[in-house]
Design an enzyme around this catalytic site. Structure first.
Site, PDB file in Angstrom:
ATOM      1  N   MET A 175       2.047  15.150  -6.679  1.00  0.00           N
ATOM      2  CA  MET A 175       2.279  13.951  -5.886  1.00  0.00           C
ATOM      3  C   MET A 175       0.973  13.572  -5.202  1.00  0.00           C
ATOM      4  N   THR A 216       8.409   3.688  -7.060  1.00  0.00           N
ATOM      5  CA  THR A 216       9.059   3.690  -5.742  1.00  0.00           C
ATOM      6  C   THR A 216       8.731   4.918  -4.897  1.00  0.00           C
ATOM      7  N   VAL A 246      11.767  29.947   7.462  1.00  0.00           N
ATOM      8  CA  VAL A 246      12.359  29.239   8.603  1.00  0.00           C
ATOM      9  C   VAL A 246      13.860  29.088   8.363  1.00  0.00           C
ATOM     10  N   HIS A 277     -32.471  18.976  -3.723  1.00  0.00           N
ATOM     11  CA  HIS A 277     -32.557  19.999  -2.689  1.00  0.00           C
ATOM     12  C   HIS A 277     -32.992  19.366  -1.374  1.00  0.00           C
ATOM     13  N   CYS A 333       0.728   5.994   0.859  1.00  0.00           N
ATOM     14  CA  CYS A 333      -0.686   6.376   0.963  1.00  0.00           C
ATOM     15  C   CYS A 333      -1.410   5.570   2.034  1.00  0.00           C
ATOM     16  N   LYS A 341      -6.445  10.617   7.177  1.00  0.00           N
ATOM     17  CA  LYS A 341      -7.897  10.839   7.137  1.00  0.00           C
ATOM     18  C   LYS A 341      -8.580  10.210   8.359  1.00  0.00           C
ATOM     19  N   GLY A 356       0.797  -1.242   0.000  1.00  0.00           N
ATOM     20  CA  GLY A 356       0.000   0.000   0.000  1.00  0.00           C
ATOM     21  C   GLY A 356       0.815   1.270   0.000  1.00  0.00           C
ATOM     22  N   GLY A 379       1.435  24.004   3.421  1.00  0.00           N
ATOM     23  CA  GLY A 379       0.891  23.271   2.279  1.00  0.00           C
ATOM     24  C   GLY A 379      -0.163  22.281   2.756  1.00  0.00           C
TER      25      GLY A 379
HETATM   26  P1  FAD Z   1       4.269   5.374  -2.647  1.00  0.00           P
HETATM   27  O1  FAD Z   1       2.896   5.333  -2.110  1.00  0.00           O
HETATM   28  O2  FAD Z   1       5.256   6.218  -1.945  1.00  0.00           O
HETATM   29  O3  FAD Z   1       4.776   3.862  -2.677  1.00  0.00           O
HETATM   30  C1  FAD Z   1       6.080   3.527  -3.028  1.00  0.00           C
HETATM   31  C2  FAD Z   1       6.390   2.147  -2.478  1.00  0.00           C
HETATM   32  O4  FAD Z   1       7.583   1.682  -3.060  1.00  0.00           O
HETATM   33  C3  FAD Z   1       6.617   2.121  -0.968  1.00  0.00           C
HETATM   34  O5  FAD Z   1       5.821   1.143  -0.370  1.00  0.00           O
HETATM   35  C4  FAD Z   1       8.098   1.772  -0.837  1.00  0.00           C
HETATM   36  O6  FAD Z   1       8.393   1.001   0.312  1.00  0.00           O
HETATM   37  C5  FAD Z   1       8.321   0.966  -2.099  1.00  0.00           C
HETATM   38  N1  FAD Z   1       9.714   0.919  -2.548  1.00  0.00           N
HETATM   39  C6  FAD Z   1      10.557   1.956  -2.766  1.00  0.00           C
HETATM   40  N2  FAD Z   1      11.748   1.514  -3.230  1.00  0.00           N
HETATM   41  C7  FAD Z   1      11.647   0.153  -3.307  1.00  0.00           C
HETATM   42  C8  FAD Z   1      12.529  -0.869  -3.733  1.00  0.00           C
HETATM   43  N3  FAD Z   1      13.764  -0.608  -4.201  1.00  0.00           N
HETATM   44  N4  FAD Z   1      12.095  -2.155  -3.670  1.00  0.00           N
HETATM   45  C9  FAD Z   1      10.858  -2.439  -3.216  1.00  0.00           C
HETATM   46  N5  FAD Z   1       9.971  -1.508  -2.821  1.00  0.00           N
HETATM   47  C10 FAD Z   1      10.354  -0.217  -2.873  1.00  0.00           C
HETATM   48  N6  FAD Z   1      -2.453  11.854  -1.752  1.00  0.00           N
HETATM   49  C11 FAD Z   1      -3.759  11.948  -2.082  1.00  0.00           C
HETATM   50  O7  FAD Z   1      -4.101  11.845  -3.265  1.00  0.00           O
HETATM   51  N7  FAD Z   1      -4.725  12.142  -1.125  1.00  0.00           N
HETATM   52  C12 FAD Z   1      -4.414  12.271   0.183  1.00  0.00           C
HETATM   53  O8  FAD Z   1      -5.307  12.447   1.019  1.00  0.00           O
HETATM   54  C13 FAD Z   1      -3.045  12.197   0.558  1.00  0.00           C
HETATM   55  N8  FAD Z   1      -2.691  12.322   1.848  1.00  0.00           N
HETATM   56  C14 FAD Z   1      -1.363  12.213   2.199  1.00  0.00           C
HETATM   57  C15 FAD Z   1      -1.012  12.382   3.530  1.00  0.00           C
HETATM   58  C16 FAD Z   1       0.315  12.298   3.926  1.00  0.00           C
HETATM   59  C17 FAD Z   1       0.684  12.470   5.367  1.00  0.00           C
HETATM   60  C18 FAD Z   1       1.316  12.003   2.941  1.00  0.00           C
HETATM   61  C19 FAD Z   1       2.749  11.850   3.341  1.00  0.00           C
HETATM   62  C20 FAD Z   1       0.980  11.851   1.615  1.00  0.00           C
HETATM   63  C21 FAD Z   1      -0.368  11.967   1.225  1.00  0.00           C
HETATM   64  N9  FAD Z   1      -0.754  11.857  -0.112  1.00  0.00           N
HETATM   65  C22 FAD Z   1      -2.076  11.972  -0.457  1.00  0.00           C
HETATM   66  C23 FAD Z   1       0.221  11.609  -1.182  1.00  0.00           C
HETATM   67  C24 FAD Z   1       0.225  10.106  -1.568  1.00  0.00           C
HETATM   68  O9  FAD Z   1       0.491   9.331  -0.424  1.00  0.00           O
HETATM   69  C25 FAD Z   1       1.258   9.834  -2.644  1.00  0.00           C
HETATM   70  O10 FAD Z   1       1.057  10.715  -3.730  1.00  0.00           O
HETATM   71  C26 FAD Z   1       1.138   8.390  -3.144  1.00  0.00           C
HETATM   72  O11 FAD Z   1       1.326   7.485  -2.092  1.00  0.00           O
HETATM   73  C27 FAD Z   1       2.158   8.119  -4.251  1.00  0.00           C
HETATM   74  O12 FAD Z   1       2.015   6.802  -4.677  1.00  0.00           O
HETATM   75  P2  FAD Z   1       3.223   5.991  -5.328  1.00  0.00           P
HETATM   76  O13 FAD Z   1       2.655   4.673  -5.716  1.00  0.00           O
HETATM   77  O14 FAD Z   1       3.875   6.818  -6.365  1.00  0.00           O
HETATM   78  O15 FAD Z   1       4.321   5.815  -4.175  1.00  0.00           O
HETATM   79  P1  NAD Z   2       3.473  21.184  -0.201  1.00  0.00           P
HETATM   80  O1  NAD Z   2       4.299  21.413  -1.383  1.00  0.00           O
HETATM   81  O2  NAD Z   2       1.996  21.052  -0.364  1.00  0.00           O
HETATM   82  O3  NAD Z   2       3.696  22.344   0.871  1.00  0.00           O
HETATM   83  C1  NAD Z   2       4.955  22.694   1.356  1.00  0.00           C
HETATM   84  C2  NAD Z   2       4.902  24.135   1.851  1.00  0.00           C
HETATM   85  O4  NAD Z   2       6.082  24.420   2.581  1.00  0.00           O
HETATM   86  C3  NAD Z   2       4.807  25.152   0.714  1.00  0.00           C
HETATM   87  O5  NAD Z   2       3.687  25.982   0.937  1.00  0.00           O
HETATM   88  C4  NAD Z   2       6.138  25.906   0.804  1.00  0.00           C
HETATM   89  O6  NAD Z   2       6.023  27.263   0.447  1.00  0.00           O
HETATM   90  C5  NAD Z   2       6.497  25.738   2.286  1.00  0.00           C
HETATM   91  N1  NAD Z   2       7.939  25.873   2.602  1.00  0.00           N
HETATM   92  C6  NAD Z   2       8.988  25.349   1.922  1.00  0.00           C
HETATM   93  N2  NAD Z   2      10.150  25.680   2.537  1.00  0.00           N
HETATM   94  C7  NAD Z   2       9.830  26.418   3.636  1.00  0.00           C
HETATM   95  C8  NAD Z   2      10.579  27.057   4.680  1.00  0.00           C
HETATM   96  N3  NAD Z   2      11.926  26.986   4.740  1.00  0.00           N
HETATM   97  N4  NAD Z   2       9.912  27.740   5.636  1.00  0.00           N
HETATM   98  C9  NAD Z   2       8.556  27.808   5.603  1.00  0.00           C
HETATM   99  N5  NAD Z   2       7.805  27.229   4.651  1.00  0.00           N
HETATM  100  C10 NAD Z   2       8.417  26.538   3.678  1.00  0.00           C
HETATM  101  O7  NAD Z   2       4.095  19.881   0.496  1.00  0.00           O
HETATM  102  P2  NAD Z   2       3.559  18.988   1.706  1.00  0.00           P
HETATM  103  O8  NAD Z   2       2.463  19.672   2.424  1.00  0.00           O
HETATM  104  O9  NAD Z   2       4.782  18.587   2.462  1.00  0.00           O
HETATM  105  O10 NAD Z   2       2.976  17.729   0.963  1.00  0.00           O
HETATM  106  C11 NAD Z   2       3.823  16.901   0.146  1.00  0.00           C
HETATM  107  C12 NAD Z   2       3.043  16.235  -0.952  1.00  0.00           C
HETATM  108  O11 NAD Z   2       2.122  15.299  -0.428  1.00  0.00           O
HETATM  109  C13 NAD Z   2       2.274  17.248  -1.757  1.00  0.00           C
HETATM  110  O12 NAD Z   2       2.703  17.158  -3.100  1.00  0.00           O
HETATM  111  C14 NAD Z   2       0.846  16.854  -1.642  1.00  0.00           C
HETATM  112  O13 NAD Z   2       0.195  16.850  -2.880  1.00  0.00           O
HETATM  113  C15 NAD Z   2       0.871  15.433  -1.069  1.00  0.00           C
HETATM  114  N6  NAD Z   2      -0.231  15.348  -0.089  1.00  0.00           N
HETATM  115  C16 NAD Z   2      -1.520  15.390  -0.556  1.00  0.00           C
HETATM  116  C17 NAD Z   2      -2.557  15.389   0.332  1.00  0.00           C
HETATM  117  C18 NAD Z   2      -3.955  15.444  -0.185  1.00  0.00           C
HETATM  118  O14 NAD Z   2      -4.154  15.205  -1.362  1.00  0.00           O
HETATM  119  N7  NAD Z   2      -4.945  15.766   0.635  1.00  0.00           N
HETATM  120  C19 NAD Z   2      -2.328  15.346   1.696  1.00  0.00           C
HETATM  121  C20 NAD Z   2      -1.017  15.327   2.131  1.00  0.00           C
HETATM  122  C21 NAD Z   2       0.027  15.320   1.224  1.00  0.00           C
END
Ligand code: FAD
Ligand code: NAD
Length: 468
Positions: free
Chosen positions: A320, A145, A239, A446, A42, A51, A39, A184
């Site tokens: 991402m 990855t 920062v 509605h 994500c 969530k 998984g 962000g």
């Molecule tokens: P990943 O989900 O990162 O999966 C990559 C996998 O590859 C991992 O399991 C890793 O262990 C494996 N891997 C890496 N290298 C190797 C290797 N050499 N051999 C074997 N396995 C390997 N996105 C949304 O759309 N909605 C959201 O609500 C949302 N919420 C988020 C909340 C947080 C806190 C974070 C951090 C991210 C969130 N995201 C959200 C972003 C989302 O998680 C990513 O965009 C998504 O997981 C990307 O999918 P992926 O398949 O590219 O990679």
């Molecule tokens: P982000 O790019 O959304 O936000 C990072 C923020 O940090 C930006 O607003 C940037 O201006 C700020 N920043 C950078 N350097 C800084 C500094 N030195 N001091 C102060 N502020 C600074 O990145 P994120 O929130 O870390 O999320 C990472 C990725 O994960 C995103 O691409 C996002 O799409 C994905 N994600 C998606 C969801 C969702 O879809 N609901 C939830 C979580 C994460």
């Protein structure tokens, strides 16, 4: 040596979806994952646990601050963090177990261990728990990855008090004070969780807007609304450092006047973006080219410079997002099977799961201005919606941007209740190239929050909104 049509490296939403679609298309498929659970980010440390905690903290916040207004009195309310975390872990397990089931159902071979290229058609799998190494031969490879949190080189993260989102999803107490670097998506979702649970939260953002990549109206409304839950925002602050002494973290930043300011807290979350992750994959052995900032270079078919090797999700260009990675997984599987799939990147929606939620799809107003495109705007505030009045969710709006001449919808941006689901109506309309008037003439039940979409489209159509 086992042979496969397709080998997928990484089991996140990009990788596991690609594997399922490959199997559906009759391709013999292997999925390699270095961790014990499937998984990816994500399901394990991203979308799903965040969530789950957002929902739990919202229940507490409502019970604490909203129920009384509805005529519901509660006494002795308190947060049980271990239980909240256990529930979240249960939600994660149910989801990751679901992927194991899907792999079995689709007859996909799951190989646990670090996958790396030996050459263009051979992959080595080294189990992380010390098991036996194996090699497979494959006609095609999909690299999925993912990504890891971006680090600020001048901050050393001990992952106890100066933390990433992974640790922030696992704090076993309610912090008294919680500092977030980055306004962000992650910053706002995590800030919401802890502010609702009672922490004093400060968000320090470098730019002068929250969620700066979304339409400017969203950042403004989010600042106004989330400030009401007590979150303090320091915009335009760069920062410069964070240090820990005992249980106190001190963050230093430069304010818009160029002065140094200090903020103290129990925890500091660094949420300044994520970086593509390819460590240990040995891309060099296959001769795979990279582009700037650590992403794998791909063409319009998501194929790398090496024929038969593709890359998808966070490790390549674009947003991402889990659903973007999923679309790309399906796209590559169908490409390998000889089909001609298509992804409309403009119509991949972005959602922030705060309360109210924020969402957007298509062009932002800033982009249309920059392109010099003639457009018109239709706005509808939720405070004018009967459904929103009934639930008490009066903050936010729906904003529709349409072409001035043709009336085609070019962008839809929203802040409001349950709009993470409502944005799908905008995506559907735009995928079929609907005009604002097309949507304005469709019946919307509605009372619903979705009526705000119809009203905003009416507003964009010769200012014909009915309830405003
Ligand atoms: P990943 O989900 O990162 O999966 C990559 C996998 O590859 C991992 O399991 C890793 O262990 C494996 N891997 C890496 N290298 C190797 C290797 N050499 N051999 C074997 N396995 C390997 N996105 C949304 O759309 N909605 C959201 O609500 C949302 N919420 C988020 C909340 C947080 C806190 C974070 C951090 C991210 C969130 N995201 C959200 C972003 C989302 O998680 C990513 O965009 C998504 O997981 C990307 O999918 P992926 O398949 O590219 O990679
Ligand atoms: P982000 O790019 O959304 O936000 C990072 C923020 O940090 C930006 O607003 C940037 O201006 C700020 N920043 C950078 N350097 C800084 C500094 N030195 N001091 C102060 N502020 C600074 O990145 P994120 O929130 O870390 O999320 C990472 C990725 O994960 C995103 O691409 C996002 O799409 C994905 N994600 C998606 C969801 C969702 O879809 N609901 C939830 C979580 C994460």
């Amino acid at each position: 040596m086992n042979q496969y049509d397709v080998t997928v490296i990484g089991s996140g939403p990009g990788g596991y979806v690609a594997a399922i679609r490959c199997a559906q298309l009759g391709l013999k498929t292997a999925l390699i994952e270095k961790y014990d659970t499937l998984g990816g980010t994500c399901l394990n440390v991203g979308c799903i646990p965040s969530k789950a905690l957002l929902d739990s903290s919202e229940h507490y916040h409502n019970a604490h601050s909203v129920f009384q207004e509805h005529g519901i009195d509660l006494n002795d309310l308190r947060v049980n963090m271990p239980q909240m975390n256990d529930r979240k872990n249960g939600v994660v397990k149910a989801n990751t177990d679901g992927i194991v089931y899907l792999m079995k159902k689709n007859k996909i071979d799951v190989l646990h261990g670090l996958g790396s290229f030996v050459d263009k058609t051979h992959i080595k799998i080294v189990p992380t728990n010390g098991g036996e190494e194996q090699q497979i031969e494959t006609k095609n490879v999909i690299i999925a990855t993912g990504s890891k949190p971006t680090v600020l080189p001048f901050i050393s993260q001990d992952k106890e008090r100066i933390i990433t989102s992974t640790e922030a999803l696992n704090i076993r107490e309610v912090p008294k004070s919680f500092i977030v670097i980055g306004g962000g998506v992650i910053g706002l979702e995590m800030a919401s969780i802890y502010a609702r649970l009672g922490s004093e939260v400060t968000v320090i953002e470098y730019t002068d807007s929250l969620v700066p990549t979304m339409d400017g109206s969203i950042g403004k409304e989010m600042k106004r609304v989330l400030s009401k839950t007590g979150i303090k925002f320091m915009l335009g602050h760069k920062v410069t450092g964070a240090t820990r002494a005992g249980d106190v973290v001190t963050v230093t930043a430069t304010n818009p006047k160029g002065e140094e300011v200090k903020v103290e807290g129990d925890y500091c979350l660094v949420a300044v973006g994520r970086s593509p992750f390819t460590a240990g994959v040995n891309l060099e052995a296959a001769g795979i080219e990279m582009e700037e900032r650590g992403r794998i270079k791909v063409d319009a078919h998501l194929q790398t410079n090496v024929p038969g090797i593709y890359a998808i999700g966070d490790v390549v260009r674009g947003a991402m997002l889990a659903h973007k990675a999923e679309e790309e997984g399906v796209f590559v599987a169908e490409t390998i099977a000889g089909q001609k799939p298509h992804i409309n990147y403009l119509l991949i929606p972005g959602v922030v799961y705060t309360w109210p939620e924020a969402a957007g799809v298509g062009y932002t107003e800033e982009q249309l201005k920059e392109e010099g495109r003639a457009y018109k705007t239709g706005n509808f505030p939720f405070r004018a919606s009967g459904r929103a009045r009934a639930s008490g969710d009066l903050d936010g709006f729906v904003k529709v941007l349409a072409d001035k001449t043709t009336d085609e919808i070019l962008g839809v941006h929203m802040v409001g209740p349950r709009i993470a689901d409502l944005i799908a109506e905008a995506v559907t309309a735009m995928e079929f190239r609907a005009s604002a008037e097309d949507v304005a003439r469709m019946s919307h039940a509605h009372p619903t929050y979705a009526e705000a979409m119809k009203e905003a489209c009416l507003a964009a159509t010769e200012n014909r909104a009915i309830h405003m």
